[in-house]
Design a protein around this motif. Structure first.
Motif, PDB file in Angstrom:
ATOM      1  N   CYS A 297       0.827  -1.302  -0.012  1.00 21.53           N
ATOM      2  CA  CYS A 297       0.013  -0.005  -0.142  1.00 21.53           C
ATOM      3  C   CYS A 297       0.861   1.267   0.171  1.00 21.53           C
ATOM      4  O   CYS A 297       1.763   1.577   0.898  1.00 21.53           O
ATOM      5  CB  CYS A 297      -0.958  -0.038   1.264  1.00 21.53           C
ATOM      6  SG  CYS A 297      -2.016   1.374   1.253  1.00 21.53           S
ATOM      7  N   PRO A 298       0.818   2.119  -0.881  1.00 22.98           N
ATOM      8  CA  PRO A 298      -0.325   2.284  -1.798  1.00 22.98           C
ATOM      9  C   PRO A 298      -0.150   0.913  -2.960  1.00 22.98           C
ATOM     10  O   PRO A 298       0.845   0.635  -3.166  1.00 22.98           O
ATOM     11  CB  PRO A 298      -0.064   3.595  -2.886  1.00 22.98           C
ATOM     12  CG  PRO A 298       0.660   4.220  -1.676  1.00 22.98           C
ATOM     13  CD  PRO A 298       1.304   3.557  -0.936  1.00 22.98           C
ATOM     14  N   ILE A 299      -1.169   0.455  -3.211  1.00 22.58           N
ATOM     15  CA  ILE A 299      -1.173  -0.802  -4.039  1.00 22.58           C
ATOM     16  C   ILE A 299      -0.767  -0.504  -5.417  1.00 22.58           C
ATOM     17  O   ILE A 299      -0.768   0.692  -5.961  1.00 22.58           O
ATOM     18  CB  ILE A 299      -2.544  -1.374  -4.278  1.00 22.58           C
ATOM     19  CG1 ILE A 299      -2.686  -2.919  -4.818  1.00 22.58           C
ATOM     20  CG2 ILE A 299      -3.431  -0.703  -4.934  1.00 22.58           C
ATOM     21  CD1 ILE A 299      -3.743  -3.619  -4.679  1.00 22.58           C
ATOM     22  N   GLY A 300      -0.084  -1.575  -5.928  1.00 19.75           N
ATOM     23  CA  GLY A 300       0.487  -1.333  -7.391  1.00 19.75           C
ATOM     24  C   GLY A 300       1.872  -0.852  -7.589  1.00 19.75           C
ATOM     25  O   GLY A 300       2.435  -0.341  -6.617  1.00 19.75           O
ATOM     26  N   ILE A 301       2.301  -1.264  -8.746  1.00 18.16           N
ATOM     27  CA  ILE A 301       3.685  -0.547  -9.299  1.00 18.16           C
ATOM     28  C   ILE A 301       3.455   0.775  -9.670  1.00 18.16           C
ATOM     29  O   ILE A 301       2.683   1.126 -10.527  1.00 18.16           O
ATOM     30  CB  ILE A 301       4.462  -1.429 -10.371  1.00 18.16           C
ATOM     31  CG1 ILE A 301       4.574  -2.965  -9.650  1.00 18.16           C
ATOM     32  CG2 ILE A 301       5.511  -0.690 -10.998  1.00 18.16           C
ATOM     33  CD1 ILE A 301       5.429  -3.702 -10.693  1.00 18.16           C
ATOM     34  N   SER A 302       4.664   1.688  -9.081  1.00 20.32           N
ATOM     35  CA  SER A 302       4.189   3.242  -9.517  1.00 20.32           C
ATOM     36  C   SER A 302       4.568   3.328 -10.894  1.00 20.32           C
ATOM     37  O   SER A 302       5.427   3.215 -11.641  1.00 20.32           O
ATOM     38  CB  SER A 302       5.166   3.706  -8.543  1.00 20.32           C
ATOM     39  OG  SER A 302       5.107   5.249  -9.164  1.00 20.32           O
ATOM     40  N   ILE A 303       3.324   3.479 -11.843  1.00 18.71           N
ATOM     41  CA  ILE A 303       3.618   3.896 -13.443  1.00 18.71           C
ATOM     42  C   ILE A 303       2.772   5.280 -13.702  1.00 18.71           C
ATOM     43  O   ILE A 303       2.617   5.312 -14.642  1.00 18.71           O
ATOM     44  CB  ILE A 303       3.220   2.572 -14.256  1.00 18.71           C
ATOM     45  CG1 ILE A 303       1.580   2.188 -13.831  1.00 18.71           C
ATOM     46  CG2 ILE A 303       3.900   1.415 -14.201  1.00 18.71           C
ATOM     47  CD1 ILE A 303       1.004   1.180 -14.644  1.00 18.71           C
ATOM     48  N   GLY A 304       2.379   5.954 -12.651  1.00 20.27           N
ATOM     49  CA  GLY A 304       1.587   6.865 -12.846  1.00 20.27           C
ATOM     50  C   GLY A 304       0.248   6.733 -13.498  1.00 20.27           C
ATOM     51  O   GLY A 304      -0.381   7.404 -13.980  1.00 20.27           O
ATOM     52  N   ALA A 305      -0.358   5.656 -12.904  1.00 21.60           N
ATOM     53  CA  ALA A 305      -1.682   5.265 -13.523  1.00 21.60           C
ATOM     54  C   ALA A 305      -2.835   6.010 -12.825  1.00 21.60           C
ATOM     55  O   ALA A 305      -2.512   6.527 -11.875  1.00 21.60           O
ATOM     56  CB  ALA A 305      -1.954   3.727 -12.809  1.00 21.60           C
ATOM     57  N   GLN A 306      -3.414   6.297 -13.787  1.00 26.33           N
ATOM     58  CA  GLN A 306      -4.807   7.377 -13.441  1.00 26.33           C
ATOM     59  C   GLN A 306      -6.414   6.561 -13.571  1.00 26.33           C
ATOM     60  O   GLN A 306      -7.048   6.577 -12.930  1.00 26.33           O
ATOM     61  CB  GLN A 306      -4.744   8.555 -14.282  1.00 26.33           C
ATOM     62  CG  GLN A 306      -3.597   9.350 -13.783  1.00 26.33           C
ATOM     63  CD  GLN A 306      -3.421  10.562 -14.417  1.00 26.33           C
ATOM     64  OE1 GLN A 306      -4.374  11.287 -15.052  1.00 26.33           O
ATOM     65  NE2 GLN A 306      -2.434  11.538 -14.178  1.00 26.33           N
ATOM     66  N   THR A 307      -6.256   5.933 -14.788  1.00 27.26           N
ATOM     67  CA  THR A 307      -7.712   5.467 -15.312  1.00 27.26           C
ATOM     68  C   THR A 307      -7.759   4.018 -14.439  1.00 27.26           C
ATOM     69  O   THR A 307      -6.789   3.315 -14.157  1.00 27.26           O
ATOM     70  CB  THR A 307      -7.685   5.159 -16.839  1.00 27.26           C
ATOM     71  OG1 THR A 307      -6.644   4.270 -17.248  1.00 27.26           O
ATOM     72  CG2 THR A 307      -7.377   6.539 -17.496  1.00 27.26           C
ATOM     73  N   PRO A 308      -8.960   3.374 -14.502  1.00 29.60           N
ATOM     74  CA  PRO A 308      -9.198   2.102 -14.050  1.00 29.60           C
ATOM     75  C   PRO A 308      -8.374   1.110 -14.732  1.00 29.60           C
ATOM     76  O   PRO A 308      -7.716   0.152 -14.068  1.00 29.60           O
ATOM     77  CB  PRO A 308     -10.747   2.085 -14.227  1.00 29.60           C
ATOM     78  CG  PRO A 308     -11.341   3.319 -14.156  1.00 29.60           C
ATOM     79  CD  PRO A 308     -10.196   4.229 -14.804  1.00 29.60           C
ATOM     80  N   GLU A 309      -8.203   1.106 -15.977  1.00 31.79           N
ATOM     81  CA  GLU A 309      -7.431   0.133 -16.841  1.00 31.79           C
ATOM     82  C   GLU A 309      -6.086   0.280 -16.308  1.00 31.79           C
ATOM     83  O   GLU A 309      -5.464  -0.677 -16.194  1.00 31.79           O
ATOM     84  CB  GLU A 309      -7.664   0.437 -18.370  1.00 31.79           C
ATOM     85  CG  GLU A 309      -8.860  -0.011 -18.841  1.00 31.79           C
ATOM     86  CD  GLU A 309     -10.002   1.438 -18.591  1.00 31.79           C
ATOM     87  OE1 GLU A 309     -11.221   1.353 -18.985  1.00 31.79           O
ATOM     88  OE2 GLU A 309      -9.504   2.440 -18.097  1.00 31.79           O
ATOM     89  N   GLU A 310      -5.517   1.622 -16.297  1.00 29.77           N
ATOM     90  CA  GLU A 310      -4.143   1.770 -15.708  1.00 29.77           C
ATOM     91  C   GLU A 310      -3.836   1.272 -14.382  1.00 29.77           C
ATOM     92  O   GLU A 310      -2.795   0.597 -14.111  1.00 29.77           O
ATOM     93  CB  GLU A 310      -3.777   3.162 -16.118  1.00 29.77           C
ATOM     94  CG  GLU A 310      -3.682   3.658 -17.415  1.00 29.77           C
ATOM     95  CD  GLU A 310      -3.481   5.061 -17.523  1.00 29.77           C
ATOM     96  OE1 GLU A 310      -3.102   5.686 -18.738  1.00 29.77           O
ATOM     97  OE2 GLU A 310      -3.553   5.948 -16.672  1.00 29.77           O
ATOM     98  N   ILE A 311      -4.809   1.579 -13.607  1.00 22.96           N
ATOM     99  CA  ILE A 311      -4.633   1.210 -12.089  1.00 22.96           C
ATOM    100  C   ILE A 311      -4.539  -0.231 -12.027  1.00 22.96           C
ATOM    101  O   ILE A 311      -3.772  -1.040 -11.428  1.00 22.96           O
ATOM    102  CB  ILE A 311      -5.683   1.904 -11.178  1.00 22.96           C
ATOM    103  CG1 ILE A 311      -5.639   3.241 -11.231  1.00 22.96           C
ATOM    104  CG2 ILE A 311      -5.783   1.202 -10.096  1.00 22.96           C
ATOM    105  CD1 ILE A 311      -6.764   4.046 -10.724  1.00 22.96           C
ATOM    106  N   ALA A 312      -5.420  -0.999 -12.745  1.00 25.32           N
ATOM    107  CA  ALA A 312      -5.581  -2.619 -12.809  1.00 25.32           C
ATOM    108  C   ALA A 312      -4.240  -3.155 -13.407  1.00 25.32           C
ATOM    109  O   ALA A 312      -3.514  -4.084 -12.795  1.00 25.32           O
ATOM    110  CB  ALA A 312      -6.668  -2.949 -13.827  1.00 25.32           C
TER     111      ALA A 312
END
Length: 347
Positions: free
Chosen positions: A318-333
């Motif tokens: 947490c924060p969950i996920g690899i840091s790639i600057g994701a913003q949209t639901p698809e990018e976050i997924a």
């Protein structure tokens, strides 16, 4: 309970010999399925189970001879309806068991099971192949091979390549079976990815996560207390969609073990802390919780006040996920599932 391949690897690393029992066939109400394994140690203690009761007791009794002669045996055990009734079972059944001696001093045996553990830990599909020579009644490491979709492990031979060719012809649909070649029997045991992902919350991000986790061959289970969101229309690819009464007793609905990945994305983060507190009591391989660092620190402090340790907290992504600057639901997924792949591949 340890995964059986983890338990086998631990024993060979400690240079302990043991008897490995494998269910070859079952019928009737025998409690465990074909392919189920159990370890019997020198002191006759066990790891794993083939169902308990009389079948297990007979296997343990036979193991004493196997420790002495180091040969494998195949035995069929039958429990009549009358016998089943006498021990409180509903009806009878039968098991056909393979019991084989595993010698940790055998470098090929050691290597095969070490590789099996690594592949299983990474979630890779593979087939374990064992030659059962009726004449020799002995299984050594040179009699075992591992076949993946692209790889081979074990001692090279013309026969090994012939068997591997047959396995690869139908790798994705291979099933537990015996095949016969040149008057020898070869046991094929597919060890398939049994990893599950539990998505706690059925919002827009969860919908995208479920699509990707299914592509990655995770068993995908979605849970939410809102039928409006947790339904087949929103989660067409998920293996299961569960509408629950609340997130307060999540472990009543799912069994989370060392092959489980948990993604906590409840609506508005309202139940994230409650779910996390429960999941930290399990052996989950991956625990990820969505949210900012501020939200994370608040939740962690609450948990620490309730008695959770620093080691518990370190398990959480947490924060969950690899840091790639994701913003949209698809990018976050994509960010979340990429982090899951990273954990899957770390052994």
């Amino acid at each position: 309970m340890k995964d059986i391949y983890e338990a086998i690897n631990d024993l060979v690393c400690r240079n302990e010999d043991f008897v490995l029992a494998t269910i070859l066939e079952k019928s009737g109400s025998a409690p465990r399925e074909q392919g189920t394994k159990m370890i019997i140690k020198r002191d006759l203690s066990i790891e794993g189970t083939i169902g308990g009761g009389i079948f297990e007791a007979m296997a343990i009794k036979l193991s004493a001879d196997i420790f002495n002669n180091k040969k494998f045996i195949i035995r069929k055990f039958t429990l009549s309806n009358e016998g089943a009734s006498s021990i409180g079972a509903a009806c009878g059944g039968a098991l056909k068991l393979l019991l084989e001696y595993i010698n940790p001093d055998d470098k090929f045996m050691n290597s095969i099971y070490s590789q099996a553990f690594k592949l299983k830990s990474k979630g890779d599909n593979f087939v374990l192949i064992t030659k059962l020579s009726e004449k020799e009644n002995y299984v050594g490491g040179v009699d075992k091979w591992i076949c993946t979709e692209t790889g081979f492990y074990g001692k090279e031979s013309d026969m090994a390549q012939k068997i591997l060719g047959k396995v690869r012809e139908n790798f994705k649909n291979i099933h537990f079976q015996n095949i016969r070649e040149d008057n020898k029997v070869y046991l094929l045991e597919p060890v398939l990815n049994n990893e599950s992902v539990y998505i706690m919350g059925a919002g827009h991000v969860s919908q995208k996560i479920a699509i990707i986790t299914k592509i990655l061959e995770f068993k995908t289970v979605v849970l939410d207390d809102r039928e409006k969101f947790a339904n087949r229309e929103n989660f067409k690819t998920a293996d299961e969609v569960k509408v629950i009464e609340s997130f307060e007793n999540i472990l009543d609905y799912v069994k989370i073990d060392s092959g489980s990945y948990v993604i906590i994305v409840t609506r508005g983060h309202a139940y994230d802390k409650e779910v996390l507190a429960q999941v930290l009591k399990t052996d989950a391989k991956y625990i990820g919780m969505i949210g900012s660092k501020t939200k994370r620190d608040f939740v962690y402090k609450k948990l620490m006040d309730e008695g959770y340790t620093t080691e518990d907290i370190k398990r959480v992504h947490c924060p969950i996920g690899i840091s790639i600057g994701a913003q949209t639901p698809e990018e976050i997924a994509i960010s979340i599932t990429a982090e899951m792949i990273k954990v899957r591949r770390e052994v």
